[in-house]
Design an enzyme around this catalytic site. Structure first.
Site, PDB file in Angstrom:
ATOM      1  N   ASP A 102       0.860  -1.192   0.000  1.00  0.00           N
ATOM      2  CA  ASP A 102       0.000   0.000   0.000  1.00  0.00           C
ATOM      3  C   ASP A 102       0.899   1.245   0.000  1.00  0.00           C
ATOM      4  O   ASP A 102       1.819   1.346   0.814  1.00  0.00           O
ATOM      5  CB  ASP A 102      -0.856  -0.054   1.276  1.00  0.00           C
ATOM      6  CG  ASP A 102      -1.984   0.953   1.291  1.00  0.00           C
ATOM      7  OD1 ASP A 102      -2.404   1.403   0.211  1.00  0.00           O
ATOM      8  OD2 ASP A 102      -2.450   1.277   2.409  1.00  0.00           O
ATOM      9  N   ASP A 106       2.965   5.028  -5.435  1.00  0.00           N
ATOM     10  CA  ASP A 106       2.201   6.267  -5.215  1.00  0.00           C
ATOM     11  C   ASP A 106       3.060   7.475  -5.581  1.00  0.00           C
ATOM     12  O   ASP A 106       3.791   8.009  -4.756  1.00  0.00           O
ATOM     13  CB  ASP A 106       1.744   6.341  -3.758  1.00  0.00           C
ATOM     14  CG  ASP A 106       0.889   7.573  -3.502  1.00  0.00           C
ATOM     15  OD1 ASP A 106       0.732   8.400  -4.426  1.00  0.00           O
ATOM     16  OD2 ASP A 106       0.376   7.704  -2.376  1.00  0.00           O
ATOM     17  N   HIS A 151      -8.014  10.039   3.595  1.00  0.00           N
ATOM     18  CA  HIS A 151      -7.422   9.089   4.536  1.00  0.00           C
ATOM     19  C   HIS A 151      -7.685   9.444   6.003  1.00  0.00           C
ATOM     20  O   HIS A 151      -7.830  10.611   6.334  1.00  0.00           O
ATOM     21  CB  HIS A 151      -5.902   9.004   4.320  1.00  0.00           C
ATOM     22  CG  HIS A 151      -5.529   8.240   3.097  1.00  0.00           C
ATOM     23  ND1 HIS A 151      -5.062   8.839   1.954  1.00  0.00           N
ATOM     24  CD2 HIS A 151      -5.568   6.916   2.830  1.00  0.00           C
ATOM     25  CE1 HIS A 151      -4.812   7.909   1.044  1.00  0.00           C
ATOM     26  NE2 HIS A 151      -5.118   6.730   1.545  1.00  0.00           N
ATOM     27  N   GLY A 152      -7.688   8.412   6.845  1.00  0.00           N
ATOM     28  CA  GLY A 152      -7.750   8.620   8.287  1.00  0.00           C
ATOM     29  C   GLY A 152      -9.163   8.640   8.836  1.00  0.00           C
ATOM     30  O   GLY A 152     -10.145   8.495   8.099  1.00  0.00           O
ATOM     31  N   HIS A 200      -9.095   4.887  -2.430  1.00  0.00           N
ATOM     32  CA  HIS A 200      -8.439   4.906  -1.114  1.00  0.00           C
ATOM     33  C   HIS A 200      -9.335   5.666  -0.143  1.00  0.00           C
ATOM     34  O   HIS A 200     -10.368   6.207  -0.524  1.00  0.00           O
ATOM     35  CB  HIS A 200      -7.076   5.607  -1.230  1.00  0.00           C
ATOM     36  CG  HIS A 200      -6.021   4.743  -1.824  1.00  0.00           C
ATOM     37  ND1 HIS A 200      -4.925   4.316  -1.120  1.00  0.00           N
ATOM     38  CD2 HIS A 200      -5.905   4.207  -3.064  1.00  0.00           C
ATOM     39  CE1 HIS A 200      -4.182   3.555  -1.906  1.00  0.00           C
ATOM     40  NE2 HIS A 200      -4.754   3.471  -3.095  1.00  0.00           N
ATOM     41  N   ASN A 227     -10.232   0.601  -0.353  1.00  0.00           N
ATOM     42  CA  ASN A 227      -9.261   0.499   0.743  1.00  0.00           C
ATOM     43  C   ASN A 227      -9.850   0.931   2.080  1.00  0.00           C
ATOM     44  O   ASN A 227     -10.368   2.043   2.203  1.00  0.00           O
ATOM     45  CB  ASN A 227      -8.075   1.429   0.466  1.00  0.00           C
ATOM     46  CG  ASN A 227      -7.179   0.935  -0.641  1.00  0.00           C
ATOM     47  OD1 ASN A 227      -7.541   0.018  -1.372  1.00  0.00           O
ATOM     48  ND2 ASN A 227      -6.019   1.536  -0.772  1.00  0.00           N
ATOM     49  N   ILE A 228      -9.713   0.054   3.061  1.00  0.00           N
ATOM     50  CA  ILE A 228     -10.267   0.342   4.388  1.00  0.00           C
ATOM     51  C   ILE A 228      -9.242  -0.032   5.458  1.00  0.00           C
ATOM     52  O   ILE A 228      -8.817  -1.189   5.548  1.00  0.00           O
ATOM     53  CB  ILE A 228     -11.592  -0.428   4.600  1.00  0.00           C
ATOM     54  CG1 ILE A 228     -12.649   0.109   3.613  1.00  0.00           C
ATOM     55  CG2 ILE A 228     -12.079  -0.286   6.047  1.00  0.00           C
ATOM     56  CD1 ILE A 228     -13.865  -0.750   3.456  1.00  0.00           C
ATOM     57  N   ASP A 229      -8.848   0.939   6.237  1.00  0.00           N
ATOM     58  CA  ASP A 229      -7.899   0.725   7.323  1.00  0.00           C
ATOM     59  C   ASP A 229      -8.439   1.315   8.632  1.00  0.00           C
ATOM     60  O   ASP A 229      -8.580   0.617   9.641  1.00  0.00           O
ATOM     61  CB  ASP A 229      -6.551   1.384   6.958  1.00  0.00           C
ATOM     62  CG  ASP A 229      -5.473   1.111   7.985  1.00  0.00           C
ATOM     63  OD1 ASP A 229      -5.737   0.406   8.979  1.00  0.00           O
ATOM     64  OD2 ASP A 229      -4.337   1.595   7.819  1.00  0.00           O
ATOM     65  N   SER A 230      -8.786   2.595   8.602  1.00  0.00           N
ATOM     66  CA  SER A 230      -9.171   3.296   9.844  1.00  0.00           C
ATOM     67  C   SER A 230     -10.329   2.625  10.574  1.00  0.00           C
ATOM     68  O   SER A 230     -10.339   2.571  11.820  1.00  0.00           O
ATOM     69  CB  SER A 230      -9.538   4.745   9.539  1.00  0.00           C
ATOM     70  OG  SER A 230      -8.437   5.409   8.971  1.00  0.00           O
TER      71      SER A 230
HETATM   72  O1  G3H Z   1      -3.314   4.949   3.586  1.00  0.00           O
HETATM   73  C1  G3H Z   1      -2.691   4.721   4.616  1.00  0.00           C
HETATM   74  C2  G3H Z   1      -3.004   3.545   5.455  1.00  0.00           C
HETATM   75  O2  G3H Z   1      -4.121   3.783   6.258  1.00  0.00           O
HETATM   76  C3  G3H Z   1      -1.799   3.105   6.220  1.00  0.00           C
HETATM   77  O3  G3H Z   1      -1.533   3.837   7.367  1.00  0.00           O
HETATM   78  O4  G3H Z   1       0.977   4.069   7.404  1.00  0.00           O
HETATM   79  O5  G3H Z   1      -0.347   4.294   9.493  1.00  0.00           O
HETATM   80  O6  G3H Z   1      -0.055   2.079   8.407  1.00  0.00           O
HETATM   81  P1  G3H Z   1      -0.166   3.562   8.210  1.00  0.00           P
HETATM   82  P1  13P Z   2      -8.952   4.867   5.478  1.00  0.00           P
HETATM   83  O1  13P Z   2      -8.051   5.716   6.325  1.00  0.00           O
HETATM   84  O2  13P Z   2     -10.180   5.618   5.070  1.00  0.00           O
HETATM   85  O3  13P Z   2      -9.284   3.564   6.110  1.00  0.00           O
HETATM   86  O4  13P Z   2      -8.166   4.558   4.109  1.00  0.00           O
HETATM   87  C1  13P Z   2      -7.208   3.537   4.049  1.00  0.00           C
HETATM   88  C2  13P Z   2      -6.390   3.560   2.798  1.00  0.00           C
HETATM   89  O5  13P Z   2      -6.669   4.237   1.840  1.00  0.00           O
HETATM   90  C3  13P Z   2      -5.221   2.686   2.756  1.00  0.00           C
HETATM   91  O6  13P Z   2      -4.476   2.867   1.597  1.00  0.00           O
HETATM   92 ZN    ZN Z   3      -4.520   4.889   0.861  1.00  0.00          ZN
END
Ligand code: G3H
Ligand code: 13P
Ligand code: ZN
Length: 330
Positions: free
Chosen positions: A93, A115, A189-190, A232, A275-278
């Site tokens: 990523d 990126d 993001h976030g 993203h 993409n889903i992280d937060s």
């Molecule tokens: O787009 C970014 C992702 O949410 C990754 O975040 O670098 O804190 O692992 P991170």
């Molecule tokens: P979120 O912060 O919205 O979860 O996005 C995650 C992301 O784009 C990872 O590449």
């Molecule tokens: Zn991202």
């Protein structure tokens, strides 16, 4: 050199072709540790969904790339043991350079993102093309990005976000040879995606974020018919978890994410990776805070990580079934 093919992983090519045709999106969930990975695999096996396991630069620094790679190999065996062989991609990523991408390709990743979105256009083209040329020798697929998202990307706060310009996409894709393209249409993001000033309030006083720019997405689709598009910054910031976090000692400010209906709509288009992280971070933190507050005598990490893992699993299942439409597609 470790090939992803020897780890039981697949690249994104087939997955994306089917998703674009079928009108659904593949979940791309970030993982940094075993519990997140277990939750993702349990949810995707149970819903029979293909999945992209994403590793950020932050994840590599935190958990070590080789351990994460071997966890992805373990994930294929784990899925088999759970009773259903889902297709699994291991994806870098936000790769920040050719060297980072090469290192991941050489170490068993089946897909990488380069990126270059913050670079001047010509430099973005040049570095993306270089990564594609290397990756394709090993049948690894590559995601590029055009346009800049707001919010935090890997420690870097984008000062100025801007939407993807549809006029650039044909030139970018044909010059670089990328397999998929991340675009900027208003996601971010976030967990704190929008300021209160950017939002309106509904009758109940709840913040409503500005809608995604589906007009830009449509224009891009017209220019690149059937080409895989990536979103993203697509967490929805579930309010129930924000509430639990704050109820049990957290201090998160008001925030809203991308509404699920809009992600559902995007999934039906050429958007084939979301993409889903937060959201995973919020779910985990909420359950751990709650558990530890209610059980102040507990100090066994398994005791508080197990409910966090279960909540994560339920959340991922919901996304696969009700939001991305990827359930039953493996
Ligand atoms: O787009 C970014 C992702 O949410 C990754 O975040 O670098 O804190 O692992 P991170
Ligand atoms: P979120 O912060 O919205 O979860 O996005 C995650 C992301 O784009 C990872 O590449
Ligand atoms: Zn991202």
């Amino acid at each position: 050199m470790t090939s992803y093919k020897d780890l039981g992983l697949v690249n994104t090519r087939d997955m994306f072709a089917k998703a674009v045709k079928g009108g659904y999106a593949i979940p791309a969930y970030n993982f940094n540790n075993m519990e997140q990975m277990q939750a993702i695999i349990m949810a995707c096996v149970e819903t029979k969904s293909p999945v992209i396991l994403q590793v950020s630069k932050g994840a590599r620094d935190y958990a070590n790339m080789n351990l994460l790679r071997n966890m992805a190999k373990g994930a294929t065996e784990y899925a088999h043991e759970l009773g259903y062989d889902i297709p699994i991609v291991l994806h870098l990523d936000h790769g920040d350079s050719f060297e980072t991408c090469k290192e991941c390709i050489d170490n068993g990743f089946s897909s990488v993102m380069i990126d270059g979105s913050a670079l001047p256009y010509d430099q973005n083209v040049a570095v993306t093309k270089k990564v594609v040329e290397y990756a394709h020798k090993f049948d690894v697929t590559v995601e590029g990005e055009l346009g800049v998202l707001a919010g935090i990307e890997d420690d870097v706060q984008a000062e100025t976000s801007h939407y993807t310009q549809p006029s650039e996409v044909i030139d970018f894709v044909s010059k670089t040879g990328v397999d998929s393209l991340a675009i900027s249409i208003g996601t971010s993001h976030g967990a704190f995606k929008f300021t209160a000033e950017q939002c309106t309030r509904n009758a109940d006083g709840i913040l409503v974020p500005p809608p995604l720019r589906f007009d830009i997405l449509k224009e891009i689709e017209k220019k690149l018919p059937g080409f895989p598009i990536v979103l993203h910054g697509s967490s929805s910031v579930p309010q129930e978890y924000v509430k639990i976090i704050n109820q049990y000692g957290g201090k998160l400010k008001d925030s809203v994410g991308i509404p699920e209906e809009q992600l559902r709509e995007a999934s039906k288009s050429a958007v084939c990776k979301i993409n889903i992280d937060s959201d995973g971070r919020l779910a985990m933190t909420a359950m751990i805070r709650k558990y530890l507050t209610e059980h102040p005598d507990v100090f066994d990490p398994r005791k508080y990580l197990a409910p966090a893992r279960e909540a994560l699993k339920q959340m991922y299942m919901h996304k696969n079934i009700d939001v991305l439409g990827s359930a039953g597609k493996a």
